[in-house]
Design a protein around this motif. Structure first.
Motif, PDB file in Angstrom:
ATOM      1  N   MET A 148       8.661 -18.167 -29.168  1.00 53.17           N
ATOM      2  CA  MET A 148       9.749 -17.784 -30.076  1.00 53.17           C
ATOM      3  C   MET A 148      10.933 -18.729 -29.875  1.00 53.17           C
ATOM      4  N   LEU A 149      11.552 -19.118 -30.999  1.00 50.69           N
ATOM      5  CA  LEU A 149      12.681 -20.041 -30.912  1.00 50.69           C
ATOM      6  C   LEU A 149      13.860 -19.349 -30.232  1.00 50.69           C
ATOM      7  N   ALA A 150      14.388 -19.990 -29.182  1.00 49.06           N
ATOM      8  CA  ALA A 150      15.482 -19.405 -28.412  1.00 49.06           C
ATOM      9  C   ALA A 150      16.825 -19.725 -29.062  1.00 49.06           C
ATOM     10  N   HIS A 162      13.196 -27.121 -37.762  1.00 44.20           N
ATOM     11  CA  HIS A 162      12.947 -26.263 -36.611  1.00 44.20           C
ATOM     12  C   HIS A 162      13.605 -26.962 -35.443  1.00 44.20           C
ATOM     13  N   TRP A 215      14.910 -24.792 -28.581  1.00 45.86           N
ATOM     14  CA  TRP A 215      13.937 -24.608 -27.496  1.00 45.86           C
ATOM     15  C   TRP A 215      12.944 -23.528 -27.889  1.00 45.86           C
ATOM     16  N   ASN A 216      11.655 -23.882 -27.860  1.00 45.90           N
ATOM     17  CA  ASN A 216      10.630 -22.919 -28.196  1.00 45.90           C
ATOM     18  C   ASN A 216       9.537 -22.939 -27.120  1.00 45.90           C
ATOM     19  N   THR A 217       8.739 -21.888 -27.093  1.00 42.81           N
ATOM     20  CA  THR A 217       7.746 -21.733 -26.023  1.00 42.81           C
ATOM     21  C   THR A 217       6.394 -22.330 -26.415  1.00 42.81           C
ATOM     22  N   GLU A 245       5.282 -21.357 -32.093  1.00 39.57           N
ATOM     23  CA  GLU A 245       5.381 -20.520 -33.278  1.00 39.57           C
ATOM     24  C   GLU A 245       6.747 -20.636 -33.924  1.00 39.57           C
ATOM     25  N   TYR A 246       6.756 -20.924 -35.209  1.00 36.24           N
ATOM     26  CA  TYR A 246       7.996 -20.908 -35.984  1.00 36.24           C
ATOM     27  C   TYR A 246       7.622 -20.537 -37.414  1.00 36.24           C
TER      28      TYR A 246
END
Lengths: 265, 203
Positions: free
Chosen positions: A1-3, B116, B119-121, B161-162
């Protein structure tokens, strides 16, 4: 998930960090590169350097600050303040900055946004807007330039949308009414702009406590929050902010136990 | 020695400094003739797909890079540099890429904030090569408006995921790519670059 991003802002004058209150009163507080590396280590998601030098020597000092920062800091960082031409932008990006922030020059010459986005990509063009609410109006804000000293008569909402159309990759929105007050972000303003553009919004001006940070991201619908003095004078650490936001259910990048990444070999 | 391709796109200095900080020798290559001196190549890049291919073409990089990949030596594309590894990019019309990986580069669906950015996981599927020792949920810094769609799913080494699930790391054999910026994703991005450096040194 985008932080959601937490961004400390460092005001730099002639190569030294200072923080202005309401853009006027300044206090010296250290070496920008050292402070930037500290914030990186502590878990900041990004950094903004705002160059408030008036002289060209000061500007050249900033290029050197950028070069040194690029050697020590491995999170994205943005340079703003006094950038007027494509050549100014190129110099900062070549020195190692990831983005530049354009304010007065973009208002006076909107083509700079377009040319910058074309030459270097939208992702590195941040348009910074200093906004003050129009007296006796509901929901109208005016764009100010020259570090907040000069009103332009331009409507903030219209300017933000135009900046996006010209190729800005992000909006950094500072409430001049709130800046330095510690009363919280102007979330009526933030929400209006966040909904009006489809590029990320960084909220700035007025943060005084942890709840303000959360409110900027929820009520204000900002994608990132910027703060200077609360980090600068160690009122809160980045970790405290992120722990608080996580407890409030806001997605953040957790601060890692990041002891020895350079010794992993 | 790791060579970073300079074709006028992207923040090369950050990649170089991150590798140096990790203790690896790196150099920015301004000409394809320098490829013979390196054991690993990084193709960075920001900006538009077609412009970048045009710059690679003008710098006479395309054939030497294709020949390098045939040797089996480590190759890493970063951000736009990863997207260029694919056959076709759909940014401002259809444009041919380097074609190392079968598939296309497509735009995110409408309704999302674009780019996008942030910071993403990662969800790691193939913990090899650059993805070794990367824990699930580690964050990386992304900036992009398009994402890659490999024809074969076994190219996908990690996803993020975005709005939808998309490939964040692709890789097979010696050709790997990261959609995010490892050089800007301290600390785990540096672990990833360190993985690349170790792989290059173990050749």
């Amino acid at each position: 998930m985008l932080a959601k991003r937490i961004i400390p802002c460092l005001d730099v004058h002639e190569g030294r960090v200072v923080k202005g209150t309401n853009f006027i009163h300044l206090r010296d507080a250290g070496d920008p590169v050292e402070l930037a590396a500290l914030y990186d280590k502590e878990g900041a998601d990004e950094l903004v350097f705002l160059d408030i030098s008036a002289s060209s020597e000061g500007r050249n000092t900033m290029v050197e600050v950028v070069r040194r920062t690029a050697e020590e800091v491995f999170i994205p960082f943005t340079i703003g303040g006094g950038l007027r031409t494509i050549e100014d932008i190129r110099k900062m990006l070549r020195a190692g900055a990831d983005k530049v922030s354009l304010n007065t020059a973009a208002v006076q010459n909107p083509q700079l946004i377009e040319e910058g986005a074309y030459a270097f990509g939208s992702q590195c063009i941040v348009v910074a807007i200093d906004a003050r609410q129009v007296a006796y109006s509901h929901g109208r804000w005016e764009v100010y330039i020259h570090g907040g000293r000069t009103p332009t008569g331009i409507d903030v909402l219209e300017w933000a949308q135009r900046a996006e159309k010209l190729g800005a990759g992000e909006i950094l929105l500072t409430s001049m009414d709130r800046d330095g007050t510690k009363e919280g972000y102007d979330n009526e303003l933030n929400k209006m702009i966040s909904q009006a553009v489809s590029i990320p919004l960084i909220a700035s001006g007025g943060v005084g406590n942890l709840q303000h940070m959360a409110e900027g991201l929820t009520d204000g619908q900002a994608d990132a929050v910027l703060a200077a003095s609360i980090f600068h004078y160690r009122e809160y650490s980045i970790k405290e902010v992120k722990d608080y936001l996580a407890r409030e259910g806001i997605p953040v990048r957790p601060v890692e136990g990041r002891s020895s990444m350079f010794e992993v070999r | 020695m790791i060579g970073i391709v300079d074709y006028g796109r992207g923040n090369l200095r950050s990649v170089e400094k991150a590798l140096e900080k990790l203790g690896y020798e790196a150099k920015i290559m301004i000409s394809p003739t320098e490829i013979k001196d390196v054991q690993g190549i990084i193709l960075p890049g920001v900006g538009a797909f077609a412009d970048a291919m045009d710059s690679l073409d003008k710098g006479n990089w395309i054939k030497p890079l294709q020949e390098y990949v045939q040797t089996g030596k480590p190759f890493l594309g970063i951000c736009l540099g990863m997207q260029l590894l694919f056959e076709i990019g759909e940014e401002h019309g259809e444009h041919p890429g380097l074609g190392f990986i079968p598939g296309r580069v497509v735009k995110f669906p409408p309704g999302l904030k674009i780019p996008h950015m942030g910071w993403n996981t990662l969800d790691v599927r193939n913990p090899e090569k650059i993805c070794a020792d990367i824990p699930g949920g580690a964050h990386f810094y992304f900036v992009h408006s398009y994402y890659v769609q490999p024809l074969a799913s076994d190219w996908i080494a990690a996803t993020s995921e975005y709005g939808l699930e998309f490939p964040a790391v692709v890789g097979q054999d010696n050709v790997w790519g990261a959609q995010f910026h490892p050089e800007k994703s301290s600390p785990w991005g540096l672990v990833m670059l360190n993985n690349f450096g170790k792989w290059v040194n173990n050749q």
